[in-house]
Design a protein around this motif. Sequence first.
Motif: not given
Length: 583
Positions: A498-506, A445-464
């Motif tokens: 380090x990046x100061x990015x507003x958005x990140x795409x995986x 279920x690696x796809x679901x795990x990576x998707x969950x990781x990105x979702x938590x990252x978005x909620x914790x950091x506010x980065x899109x």
Amino acid sequence: MPRSRRGLIDTERVLAAVRLVLAVSSLLLVWFKPEDVSSDQGLVFYIVILLLAYLGHSIWLLVVVQFGVEVSPRFSILAHATDILWPAVISLFSGGTNSPFFLYFIFALLAAAFRWGMRETSLTTVAVVLTMAADAVAIARTPLGSLIGQHVDVIHFVARAVYLVIFAFLIGYVSESEKRRAAEAMSISQVTAKVRVEAGLKGTVQTVLQELLKLFGGRELLVITRDAEASRVMLWRAEQLKDTGNIVFTWRQLDDSEEQEYLCVMSEQSAGAAWRNSSTVSTLTLDKNGMRTRGQECYLAARFVSQHPFNLLLVCAISAAPDVSTRVLLFDPSLGGRWETQLRFLQDLANLVAPSVYNVYLLRRLRSRAAAVERARVARELHDGVVQSLHAIAFRLYALRTRSSVSAAEREQELLDVQQLVQSEAANVRNLIQQLEPLDFDPRHVVDFLAGMVTRYRQDTGIGAQFVCDVAEISLPPTTCREIAGILREALANVRRHSGAQNVLIRISRQRGAWVLIIEDDGRGFEFSGRFSHAELEEFRRGPLVIKQRVRAIEGELTIVSKPGQGARLEIKVPDFARATIA
């Protein structure tokens, strides 16, 4: 190497088909050329009856093996006995040693070689010669000779017997050699399969030595490794106990005095040697290609021989890497065969297995270095972030406590700023702890795990952060999946810090037999500009060190596209056969 029941029935099917063709071709010979068999028509009739019976016997055996699931060794022995008896009976009525069906005896020898090897082929040759002799006696001493109009030609009989012996020796030798090569290839495959990174260097060496000792039937096996970079000599030992038959494995580092004791003095041309009867001088030597070397001798220390007496000692030198040299010492093997053959096999096996074991050593060392880099990064993060912030909070609280002319509103605002700073640093510490936690998830279920990781990252950091996957599931080894998750976690942490990015795409996709992970942000990018391959990043020492090491560990390829002030793009390509080695 004994054949399985499945292998036996495959062999019997081939022989049954050949036996049937032989019977049909014999009947065709009698049909079109009866005068080549016998001038007596009545005798030809009896020969036809025998050939028809042989044909029925062949069809019956073909049906049995064709529709059977397996056959027993007893079945093969009985079938082989009939392969010897049938030509004896047919030849008795068709001219003895002058019989046109002499090929039936050849078939019996081929069947023995095909089923077994040299020993069984030799026994079959003896049986065939005895049946031929019995036919000759029957023709010479009974009325049968007058009936078929034949007499025994001793010279012809001896010539036929010599032909059979020569043919049996050649076909038996070829069969034995082929079976030995197949057994050696199987043994190499089995030993190599025991090399597992997750077992660690010690576990891998222990398993390999135990398998080698069992394979050769040896009493003791020593492996001496010298690491020039670490300046140490290790002794790995596997010994079979006489009482229980269990194999005991030990290892230790040799001191300077022991190094001289265990040192095998070998010339530059010699890569293998054999000793007999506790001698300090070698009996034979081989070069790295397995060829005998003339005028070369290898030596053992007298103290070593006194402490390790032997009847036969085989030693081969391995060069797995420029900075690592290895000696393999096998005591009293009972595998069978000539010393030279056993030494060549040990030499080939050791040279094929050594690179795999050395890779385990390198990858474990890489994991240790990666852990050291990770610890250094955590220490740096704590020092530059949390520790500095705590010092700042302490100074502000001290100033707030010692200042007397502070209004209530100013004091409240200062305390609010300190509270926000504490909350911010608490979030940073929480993110740092999350990065240190092991990635524990189901690789299926690696796809679901990576998707969950990105979702938590978005909620914790506010980065899109957005996750896109073009496939339903990723079919890669579990350790490789964990490495991909670790790469993504490290990359997202770098974007936040380090990046100061507003958005990140995986994005994860499959392209030309490989899996591709792309991480793209709109931040400030790296300090360099352009597209750089993994080799160029290593050469110029650019790019994130941890990600480069992780990608290299799974045999992947990293490409970085950097546009300072506009963002960066990381492309990680992982082939299907990649194997992760750092958990």
